[in-house]
Write a protein that holds these residues in place. Structure first.
Motif, PDB file in Angstrom:
ATOM      1  N   GLU A 273      -5.834  10.653  -1.329  1.00  0.00           N
ATOM      2  CA  GLU A 273      -4.538  11.077  -0.829  1.00  0.00           C
ATOM      3  C   GLU A 273      -3.748  11.699  -1.975  1.00  0.00           C
ATOM      4  O   GLU A 273      -3.691  11.143  -3.075  1.00  0.00           O
ATOM      5  CB  GLU A 273      -3.760   9.883  -0.271  1.00  0.00           C
ATOM      6  CG  GLU A 273      -2.361  10.234   0.204  1.00  0.00           C
ATOM      7  CD  GLU A 273      -1.550   9.016   0.620  1.00  0.00           C
ATOM      8  OE1 GLU A 273      -0.366   9.196   0.993  1.00  0.00           O
ATOM      9  OE2 GLU A 273      -2.079   7.887   0.560  1.00  0.00           O
TER      10      GLU A 273
ATOM     11  N   GLU B 141     -11.541   7.659   0.402  1.00  0.00           N
ATOM     12  CA  GLU B 141     -10.337   8.338   0.877  1.00  0.00           C
ATOM     13  C   GLU B 141      -9.522   8.772  -0.331  1.00  0.00           C
ATOM     14  O   GLU B 141      -9.264   7.974  -1.238  1.00  0.00           O
ATOM     15  CB  GLU B 141      -9.479   7.433   1.755  1.00  0.00           C
ATOM     16  CG  GLU B 141      -8.213   8.142   2.267  1.00  0.00           C
ATOM     17  CD  GLU B 141      -7.212   7.185   2.902  1.00  0.00           C
ATOM     18  OE1 GLU B 141      -7.171   7.145   4.138  1.00  0.00           O
ATOM     19  OE2 GLU B 141      -6.478   6.494   2.152  1.00  0.00           O
TER      20      GLU B 141
ATOM     21  N   SER C  89       0.773  14.511   0.167  1.00  0.00           N
ATOM     22  CA  SER C  89       0.535  13.576   1.280  1.00  0.00           C
ATOM     23  C   SER C  89      -0.711  13.902   2.092  1.00  0.00           C
ATOM     24  O   SER C  89      -1.052  13.171   3.029  1.00  0.00           O
ATOM     25  CB  SER C  89       1.750  13.478   2.220  1.00  0.00           C
ATOM     26  OG  SER C  89       2.887  13.050   1.491  1.00  0.00           O
TER      27      SER C  89
ATOM     28  N   LYS D 291      -4.648  14.111   3.054  1.00  0.00           N
ATOM     29  CA  LYS D 291      -5.740  13.168   2.836  1.00  0.00           C
ATOM     30  C   LYS D 291      -7.072  13.817   3.172  1.00  0.00           C
ATOM     31  O   LYS D 291      -7.158  14.672   4.051  1.00  0.00           O
ATOM     32  CB  LYS D 291      -5.564  11.924   3.720  1.00  0.00           C
ATOM     33  CG  LYS D 291      -4.388  11.049   3.362  1.00  0.00           C
ATOM     34  CD  LYS D 291      -4.341   9.818   4.270  1.00  0.00           C
ATOM     35  CE  LYS D 291      -3.148   8.917   3.924  1.00  0.00           C
ATOM     36  NZ  LYS D 291      -3.121   7.718   4.797  1.00  0.00           N
TER      37      LYS D 291
END
Length: 291
Positions: free
Chosen positions: A241, A239, A193, A195
């Motif tokens: 994740e 991004e 989880s 990032k």
């Protein structure tokens, strides 16, 4: 931010493996596996995790020459020893990086470190060839031994993980390696989880190898271990994740807009320079290194 996203061009499977010497079982993502633009990175060989049995005689690659570029080896499992004709030697362990500038010409050999070889075990590495601009191709060879303990590390928010800055910079943190053209190389280690936001100029060639785990890119594409994510030349921000604990090798750099002529271990600009490299090698101008 949406308008400034660097979008995914493709998520690429690992090409069929081949052996380099008897110590490296590699998947070549480029230039052979996929015809993608990744300059200044010319080659990416990925030794996916594999178990080597114990052996007294270390596996590896014997003495061979290079000119015109740099070899960058990133270790994840196992240990690799290196010797070259400029008198440099060293061993890299998981997390370490060996950055060898062949430039005007060098002989080197690389093989499984003796203690690892005798014990055997998991082995996982990446080797990159980083092209040099024409004006630096005949520079003096050099060697950078970059230990994980000495790397600049950026702690991600919410205990998301850490960005190890090998070269370039991340959020003001400068990497350990000196380079001849603008580039970034990171190991991003993400907890589940976690990032990380990455930002590179739209003109930079950008990609990432999923070394371990599984990630989601820009909230959309999923990429699993042993895949390469290639990006378009549009926005700046990416991004990533982690869907589980993950390690991602990120590479991004300003293209070197020059002609390339490659012949085996030589990476030059013209066929004439290749002929000169072969001649210089045959005349012993790359030095001497015992097998």
């Amino acid at each position: 931010m949406e308008a400034n996203i660097k979008t995914v061009s493709a998520v690429l499977d690992a090409p069929a493996p081949h052996m380099v010497g008897d110590g490296f079982r590699v998947h070549n993502f480029f230039p052979s596996g996929y015809k993608i633009k990744m300059s200044p990175f010319f080659l990416l060989d990925y030794n996916a995790k594999i178990e080597f049995s114990a052996r007294n005689e270390p596996r590896g690659v014997g003495v061979h020459p290079h000119r015109g570029f740099e070899t960058v080896t990133v270790a994840y499992h196992g240990a690799v020893a290196h010797h070259d004709s400029a008198g440099n030697s060293g061993v890299i362990y998981p997390g370490d990086v060996q950055w060898m500038t062949a430039a005007s010409g060098i002989l080197h050999k690389e093989y499984h470190e003796e203690a690892f070889s005798k014990k055997g075990g998991d082995f996982q590495m990446v080797q990159l060839w980083v092209n040099l601009p024409a004006k630096h191709k005949m520079s003096k060879p050099k060697y950078q031994d970059i230990k994980q303990a000495d790397m600049a590390k950026y702690a991600l928010p919410d205990e998301g993980g850490v960005v190890e800055v090998i070269a370039g910079a991340y959020r003001g943190l400068e990497g350990s390696a000196s380079t001849f053209s603008p580039l970034n190389l990171y190991n991003v280690r993400l907890n589940k989880s976690g990032k990380a936001i990455l930002s590179f100029p739209s003109t930079y060639n950008t990609g990432m190898v999923i070394i371990e785990g599984e990630i989601k890119v820009n909230g959309e594409q999923v990429a699993k271990a042993d895949h390469f994510v290639h990006f378009n030349h549009d926005g700046a921000e990416i991004e990533i994740e982690a869907l589980e604990n993950s390690i991602v090798l990120v590479l991004s750099g300003e293209p070197i807009d020059e002609r390339i002529t490659q012949y085996g271990p030589f990476l030059m600009n013209t066929p004439e320079e290749i002929q000169e490299a072969i001649s210089d090698y045959n005349q012993g101008k790359f030095g001497y290194l015992e097998e």
